[in-house]
Design a protein around this motif. Structure first.
Motif, PDB file in Angstrom:
ATOM      1  N   TRP A  52       0.822  -1.218   0.000  1.00 17.70           N
ATOM      2  CA  TRP A  52       0.000   0.000   0.000  1.00 17.70           C
ATOM      3  C   TRP A  52       0.853   1.264   0.000  1.00 17.70           C
ATOM      4  CZ3 TRP A  52      -0.637   3.690   4.010  1.00 17.70           C
ATOM      5  CH2 TRP A  52      -1.627   4.637   3.740  1.00 17.70           C
ATOM      6  N   SER A  95       0.923 -10.055   4.908  1.00 14.62           N
ATOM      7  CA  SER A  95      -0.438 -10.512   4.596  1.00 14.62           C
ATOM      8  C   SER A  95      -1.045  -9.547   3.590  1.00 14.62           C
ATOM      9  CB  SER A  95      -1.294 -10.619   5.852  1.00 14.62           C
ATOM     10  OG  SER A  95      -1.001 -11.817   6.539  1.00 14.62           O
ATOM     11  N   GLY A  97      -0.137  -6.265   3.309  1.00 10.84           N
ATOM     12  CA  GLY A  97       0.845  -5.271   2.870  1.00 10.84           C
ATOM     13  C   GLY A  97       0.443  -3.835   3.166  1.00 10.84           C
ATOM     14  N   ASN A  99       0.996  -2.254   6.117  1.00 12.39           N
ATOM     15  CA  ASN A  99       1.835  -1.595   7.112  1.00 12.39           C
ATOM     16  C   ASN A  99       2.723  -0.566   6.422  1.00 12.39           C
ATOM     17  OD1 ASN A  99       4.781  -1.710   8.438  1.00 12.39           O
ATOM     18  ND2 ASN A  99       3.173  -1.651   9.965  1.00 12.39           N
ATOM     19  N   PHE A 103       7.351  -2.854   7.628  1.00 12.70           N
ATOM     20  CA  PHE A 103       7.541  -4.024   8.492  1.00 12.70           C
ATOM     21  C   PHE A 103       7.290  -5.343   7.764  1.00 12.70           C
ATOM     22  CE2 PHE A 103       6.391  -1.642  12.660  1.00 12.70           C
ATOM     23  CZ  PHE A 103       7.667  -1.113  12.691  1.00 12.70           C
ATOM     24  N   ARG A 155     -12.190  -1.602   8.350  1.00 14.72           N
ATOM     25  CA  ARG A 155     -13.134  -0.678   7.728  1.00 14.72           C
ATOM     26  C   ARG A 155     -12.690  -0.312   6.322  1.00 14.72           C
ATOM     27  NH1 ARG A 155     -12.871   2.771  13.150  1.00 14.72           N
ATOM     28  NH2 ARG A 155     -10.718   2.526  12.556  1.00 14.72           N
ATOM     29  N   ASP A 156     -11.374  -0.189   6.129  1.00 16.73           N
ATOM     30  CA  ASP A 156     -10.830   0.039   4.784  1.00 16.73           C
ATOM     31  C   ASP A 156     -10.750  -1.320   4.101  1.00 16.73           C
ATOM     32  OD1 ASP A 156      -8.658   0.030   2.777  1.00 16.73           O
ATOM     33  OD2 ASP A 156      -8.322   2.107   3.381  1.00 16.73           O
ATOM     34  N   GLY A 160      -5.322  -5.821   5.063  1.00 13.16           N
ATOM     35  CA  GLY A 160      -5.202  -7.269   5.143  1.00 13.16           C
ATOM     36  C   GLY A 160      -5.664  -7.839   6.474  1.00 13.16           C
ATOM     37  N   GLY A 163      -2.213  -8.720   9.509  1.00 11.46           N
ATOM     38  CA  GLY A 163      -1.672  -7.660  10.353  1.00 11.46           C
ATOM     39  C   GLY A 163      -2.749  -7.026  11.217  1.00 11.46           C
ATOM     40  N   PHE A 164      -3.924  -6.810  10.652  1.00  6.97           N
ATOM     41  CA  PHE A 164      -5.035  -6.177  11.381  1.00  6.97           C
ATOM     42  C   PHE A 164      -5.341  -6.954  12.652  1.00  6.97           C
ATOM     43  CE2 PHE A 164      -9.591  -6.002  12.294  1.00  6.97           C
ATOM     44  CZ  PHE A 164      -9.895  -4.648  12.253  1.00  6.97           C
ATOM     45  N   LEU A 166      -3.571  -9.380  14.213  1.00  9.94           N
ATOM     46  CA  LEU A 166      -2.458  -9.612  15.142  1.00  9.94           C
ATOM     47  C   LEU A 166      -2.124  -8.350  15.943  1.00  9.94           C
ATOM     48  CD1 LEU A 166      -0.238 -11.877  12.887  1.00  9.94           C
ATOM     49  CD2 LEU A 166      -1.445 -12.551  14.968  1.00  9.94           C
ATOM     50  N   GLY A 169      -7.116  -4.627  16.059  1.00  8.54           N
ATOM     51  CA  GLY A 169      -8.201  -4.538  15.075  1.00  8.54           C
ATOM     52  C   GLY A 169      -9.352  -3.679  15.548  1.00  8.54           C
ATOM     53  N   ASN A 216       3.776  -9.986  15.377  1.00  5.85           N
ATOM     54  CA  ASN A 216       4.443 -11.115  14.703  1.00  5.85           C
ATOM     55  C   ASN A 216       5.643 -11.647  15.496  1.00  5.85           C
ATOM     56  OD1 ASN A 216       6.370  -9.198  14.286  1.00  5.85           O
ATOM     57  ND2 ASN A 216       6.501  -9.431  12.072  1.00  5.85           N
ATOM     58  N   VAL A 328      -8.152   4.260   1.242  1.00  3.23           N
ATOM     59  CA  VAL A 328      -7.219   5.368   1.048  1.00  3.23           C
ATOM     60  C   VAL A 328      -6.294   4.986  -0.107  1.00  3.23           C
ATOM     61  CG1 VAL A 328      -5.428   6.775   2.130  1.00  3.23           C
ATOM     62  CG2 VAL A 328      -7.329   5.920   3.507  1.00  3.23           C
ATOM     63  N   TYR A 453      -1.435   1.420  14.393  1.00  2.00           N
ATOM     64  CA  TYR A 453      -1.273   2.779  13.878  1.00  2.00           C
ATOM     65  C   TYR A 453       0.106   3.360  14.222  1.00  2.00           C
ATOM     66  CZ  TYR A 453      -6.467   2.869  13.646  1.00  2.00           C
ATOM     67  OH  TYR A 453      -7.795   2.619  13.387  1.00  2.00           O
ATOM     68  N   GLY A 492       8.580  -5.208  12.330  1.00  2.40           N
ATOM     69  CA  GLY A 492       7.507  -5.248  13.330  1.00  2.40           C
ATOM     70  C   GLY A 492       8.062  -4.898  14.692  1.00  2.40           C
TER      71      GLY A 492
HETATM   72  C1  LIG Z   1      -5.599   3.006   4.819  1.00  4.79           C
HETATM   73  C2  LIG Z   1      -5.504   2.235   6.108  1.00  4.79           C
HETATM   74  C3  LIG Z   1      -6.664   1.972   6.826  1.00  4.79           C
HETATM   75  C4  LIG Z   1      -6.607   1.271   8.037  1.00  4.79           C
HETATM   76  N1  LIG Z   1      -7.744   1.040   8.738  1.00  4.79           N
HETATM   77  C5  LIG Z   1      -7.669   0.407   9.937  1.00  4.79           C
HETATM   78  C6  LIG Z   1      -8.831   0.167  10.738  1.00  4.79           C
HETATM   79  O1  LIG Z   1      -9.957   0.511  10.366  1.00  4.79           O
HETATM   80  N2  LIG Z   1      -8.674  -0.434  11.941  1.00  4.79           N
HETATM   81  C7  LIG Z   1      -7.448  -0.849  12.395  1.00  4.79           C
HETATM   82  O2  LIG Z   1      -7.360  -1.409  13.486  1.00  4.79           O
HETATM   83  N3  LIG Z   1      -6.340  -0.667  11.638  1.00  4.79           N
HETATM   84  C8  LIG Z   1      -6.417  -0.053  10.447  1.00  4.79           C
HETATM   85  N4  LIG Z   1      -5.279   0.169   9.718  1.00  4.79           N
HETATM   86  C9  LIG Z   1      -4.003  -0.334  10.237  1.00  4.79           C
HETATM   87  C10 LIG Z   1      -3.831  -1.798   9.821  1.00  4.79           C
HETATM   88  O3  LIG Z   1      -4.625  -2.611  10.653  1.00  4.79           O
HETATM   89  C11 LIG Z   1      -2.372  -2.240   9.960  1.00  4.79           C
HETATM   90  O4  LIG Z   1      -1.560  -1.506   9.076  1.00  4.79           O
HETATM   91  C12 LIG Z   1      -2.213  -3.746   9.719  1.00  4.79           C
HETATM   92  O5  LIG Z   1      -0.936  -4.143  10.134  1.00  4.79           O
HETATM   93  C13 LIG Z   1      -2.423  -4.092   8.275  1.00  4.79           C
HETATM   94  O6  LIG Z   1      -2.472  -5.468   8.101  1.00  4.79           O
HETATM   95  P1  LIG Z   1      -1.871  -6.125   6.774  1.00  4.79           P
HETATM   96  O7  LIG Z   1      -2.030  -7.576   6.856  1.00  4.79           O
HETATM   97  O8  LIG Z   1      -2.444  -5.411   5.591  1.00  4.79           O
HETATM   98  O9  LIG Z   1      -0.370  -5.673   6.946  1.00  4.79           O
HETATM   99  P2  LIG Z   1       1.053  -6.263   6.536  1.00  4.79           P
HETATM  100  O10 LIG Z   1       1.834  -5.064   6.112  1.00  4.79           O
HETATM  101  O11 LIG Z   1       0.982  -7.376   5.600  1.00  4.79           O
HETATM  102  O12 LIG Z   1       1.586  -6.804   7.935  1.00  4.79           O
HETATM  103  C14 LIG Z   1       1.680  -5.980   9.082  1.00  4.79           C
HETATM  104  C15 LIG Z   1       2.524  -6.663  10.160  1.00  4.79           C
HETATM  105  O13 LIG Z   1       1.920  -7.892  10.554  1.00  4.79           O
HETATM  106  C16 LIG Z   1       2.801  -8.996  10.328  1.00  4.79           C
HETATM  107  N5  LIG Z   1       1.999 -10.098   9.801  1.00  4.79           N
HETATM  108  C17 LIG Z   1       1.063  -9.981   8.823  1.00  4.79           C
HETATM  109  N6  LIG Z   1       0.474 -11.161   8.634  1.00  4.79           N
HETATM  110  C18 LIG Z   1       1.044 -12.046   9.483  1.00  4.79           C
HETATM  111  C19 LIG Z   1       0.823 -13.420   9.737  1.00  4.79           C
HETATM  112  N7  LIG Z   1      -0.109 -14.099   9.093  1.00  4.79           N
HETATM  113  N8  LIG Z   1       1.579 -14.020  10.678  1.00  4.79           N
HETATM  114  C20 LIG Z   1       2.515 -13.320  11.362  1.00  4.79           C
HETATM  115  N9  LIG Z   1       2.757 -11.998  11.149  1.00  4.79           N
HETATM  116  C21 LIG Z   1       2.024 -11.369  10.228  1.00  4.79           C
HETATM  117  C22 LIG Z   1       3.816  -8.486   9.339  1.00  4.79           C
HETATM  118  O14 LIG Z   1       5.040  -9.179   9.411  1.00  4.79           O
HETATM  119  C23 LIG Z   1       3.936  -7.016   9.719  1.00  4.79           C
HETATM  120  O15 LIG Z   1       4.797  -6.858  10.819  1.00  4.79           O
HETATM  121  C24 LIG Z   1      -5.338   0.838   8.508  1.00  4.79           C
HETATM  122  C25 LIG Z   1      -4.182   1.090   7.766  1.00  4.79           C
HETATM  123  C26 LIG Z   1      -4.254   1.794   6.594  1.00  4.79           C
HETATM  124  C27 LIG Z   1      -2.991   2.094   5.851  1.00  4.79           C
END
Ligand SMILES: Cc1cc2nc3c(=O)[nH]c(=O)nc-3n(C[C@H](O)[C@H](O)[C@H](O)COP(=O)(O)OP(=O)(O)OC[C@H]3O[C@@H](n4cnc5c(N)ncnc54)[C@H](O)[C@@H]3O)c2cc1C
Length: 499
Positions: A52, A95, A97, A99, A103, A155-156, A160, A163-164, A166, A169, A216, A328, A453, A492
């Motif tokens: 992202w 997951s 992507g 973050n 990370f 909500r977005d 993924g 990350g959300f 772990l 959320g 993580n 976003v 965040y 992380g």
């Molecule tokens: C536009 C936007 C909107 C958002 N809205 C919200 C919201 O409404 N509520 C909220 O709480 N947060 C929100 N977030 C924050 C979001 O929850 C975090 O950025 C979250 O880490 C994203 O998860 P991901 O799987 O996409 O991230 P990734 O970038 O894939 O991973 C994030 C972290 O988790 C680790 N990880 C991921 N998957 C695993 C796995 N399966 N096992 C072990 N480690 C793992 C990764 O190594 C990394 O450290 C938002 C972020 C953005 C940019």
């Protein structure tokens, strides 16, 4: 205390005797050649650009995209126990992507991309939704909505699952269900040694609890089993207003944070933004959601509804559509940080004013159209604190709180590679320091830093309380005794770094 082995680091770094194989070759040798994306491959650039934030777009030596939990285990063991010679390599786990701190990617080693593990299914007999970490919330909701149910997810729609959940959320359903992680009744986890286990209330219960907010530090989660909730159409009211009405938005969010459980089905947040694509001036905005589709439930937002809106969208729609429409834009260099305060109007007003000053300072660095800002205030009414404990416990350290709170996030995004990123980041950090100082000056700083965040320079795990920190260290040492998730997977927030 954790005692992480230097040997684990040495193995990945190829210091092991006679090591000649690169990490990517080790993956090929383990039978995962078909799952690799290498520099020069047709899909390499689009893989890099699938993160992202621009900050997360890093050129790994190779990406490995496992299709099954067994392939995750094979990848992990090939990378951590083979005779590999990758120099100063590291492993990243991704997951969705989303973050922004980078990370979930590495420019020097292998990124394990869990995107193909994105299946969603529902068992009506147990009311459990089983969700792959690589799912994105809009698609998860779409699949679950076929069964009339949903889960406490993002909500977005592009965020993924992995990350959300772990990191905690924060969801539209959190008033009723708590943090997203509180609805996880079972994690399927690949440990560093390749063992695949389940963690739930009866089996590996310590790991189950640590994964609820602990990030993580313990293993790679390959499936989240979540308690489902009914999914009637939801009511959403999104308004953009002139910044002249910012303080009316503050009144609404403070009112929501002071509300009782009668508003547990109503979610609300307000944000303040400079974004020349939307408005020539800073604007304020509010999103009100009723998860039961009730369009006229009285709330503290009602008064602000009569104010003239620059734009207003009032919809009754399913959660999948709402999530798909709430995204976003990707591709910016993104920097953000978070804090948590007591629900004090003085602090909320201060951060609104301080955001306006932040924008003015950024305008001295670059043209107004070269950056955008977002500053969010989200209500955390006190009735939410007890939900985690009632549902088996998490590690966020919020169980004993009694006061209403506001979750604050502020960030800046820039699309140009030539943007003065370091200077903009420095201004963000300056604002963080000043906001903390102000909150402390009125006895309103709550210290809690929400991992999802947080900026890389913050220390969320360190704010989760001494007993949770000790607990997470013990769980990490038990399930990952060689410290793979502390040293070889550096991205992380790492529990070994918390004093
Ligand atoms: C536009 C936007 C909107 C958002 N809205 C919200 C919201 O409404 N509520 C909220 O709480 N947060 C929100 N977030 C924050 C979001 O929850 C975090 O950025 C979250 O880490 C994203 O998860 P991901 O799987 O996409 O991230 P990734 O970038 O894939 O991973 C994030 C972290 O988790 C680790 N990880 C991921 N998957 C695993 C796995 N399966 N096992 C072990 N480690 C793992 C990764 O190594 C990394 O450290 C938002 C972020 C953005 C940019």
């Amino acid at each position: 205390m954790l005692k992480f082995s230097v040997a684990a680091t040495a193995l990945l770094r190829g210091v092991a005797a006679g090591a000649t194989t690169s990490p990517c070759d080790a993956l090929k040798a383990a039978g995962l050649g078909e799952r690799l994306i290498l520099p020069g491959d047709a899909g390499y650039i689009s893989e890099v650009n699938s993160w992202w934030a621009k900050n997360g777009r890093q050129n790994a030596d190779c990406f490995v995209l496992p299709h099954t939990r067994e392939e995750v285990a094979t990848a992990l063991t090939a990378l951590t126990s083979g005779p590999i010679a990758g120099g100063n390599s590291s492993i990243a786990v991704r997951s969705g992507g989303h973050n922004a701190a980078g990370f979930s990617s590495t420019a020097n080693g292998v990124t394990i991309d869990l995107s193909p593990l994105n299946a969603t299914s529902y068992n009506a007999e147990t009311n459990i939704a089983s969700i792959g970490p690589g799912g994105k919330w809009q698609y998860v909701y779409k699949e679950l909505f076929k069964h009339g149910i949903t889960v406490t997810g993002g909500r977005d729609g592009d965020v993924g699952v992995g990350g959300f959940l772990l990191g905690g959320g924060n969801s539209y359903y959190s008033g009723r269900q708590g943090w997203g992680c509180d609805s996880v009744i079972n994690f399927e986890v690949v440990l560093a040694n390749g063992t695949i286990i389940n963690a739930n209330r009866t089996v590996n219960a310590d790991l189950w609890q640590a994964l609820k907010g602990g990030g993580n530090n313990f293993g790679i989660v390959t499936r989240f089993d979540m308690e489902a909730v009914q999914a009637p159409l939801i009511f959403t009211d999104t308004r953009f207003l002139s910044k002249n009405y910012s303080y009316a938005m503050v009144d609404a969010v403070v009112g929501f944070a002071d509300s009782d459980e009668s508003l547990a089905d109503d979610a609300f947040f307000t944000f303040f933004s400079h974004d020349t694509d939307t408005s020539p001036e800073i604007f304020s905005a509010a999103v009100h959601v009723n998860t039961q589709g009730i369009t006229n439930n009285p709330t503290p937002f009602d008064e602000a509804r009569s104010l003239p809106a620059l734009q207003n969208f009032t919809l009754v729609e399913d959660i999948a559509t709402a999530a798909a429409q709430s995204q976003v834009a990707p591709g910016a260099w993104s920097y953000g940080m978070t804090l948590t305060f007591s629900n004090d109007k003085q602090i909320a007003n201060y951060v609104v004013t301080r955001h306006e000053e932040f924008v003015e300072s950024l305008k001295k660095l670059m043209a107004p159209e070269d950056f955008f800002t977002q500053m969010f205030l989200q209500p955390l009414p006190s009735y939410r604190w007890s939900i985690g404990k009632q549902r088996g416990g998490n590690v966020l350290g919020l169980d004993d709180l009694t006061n209403n709170a506001l979750l604050y996030t502020a960030g800046v995004g820039m699309f140009s590679d030539d943007a003065p990123r370091d200077e903009a980041y420095a201004l963000l950090m300056e604002m963080e320091d000043e906001v903390v100082a102000f909150a402390k000056s009125v006895q309103g700083d709550m210290e809690f830093i929400y991992m999802n965040y947080a900026d890389a320079g913050q220390n969320p795990l360190g704010t989760y309380g001494a007993s949770n920190i000790e607990f997470m260290k013990d769980v990490a040492a038990k399930y990952d005794p060689t410290g793979v998730f502390q040293t070889l997977i550096p991205g992380g927030f790492k529990i070994q770094n918390v004093q």
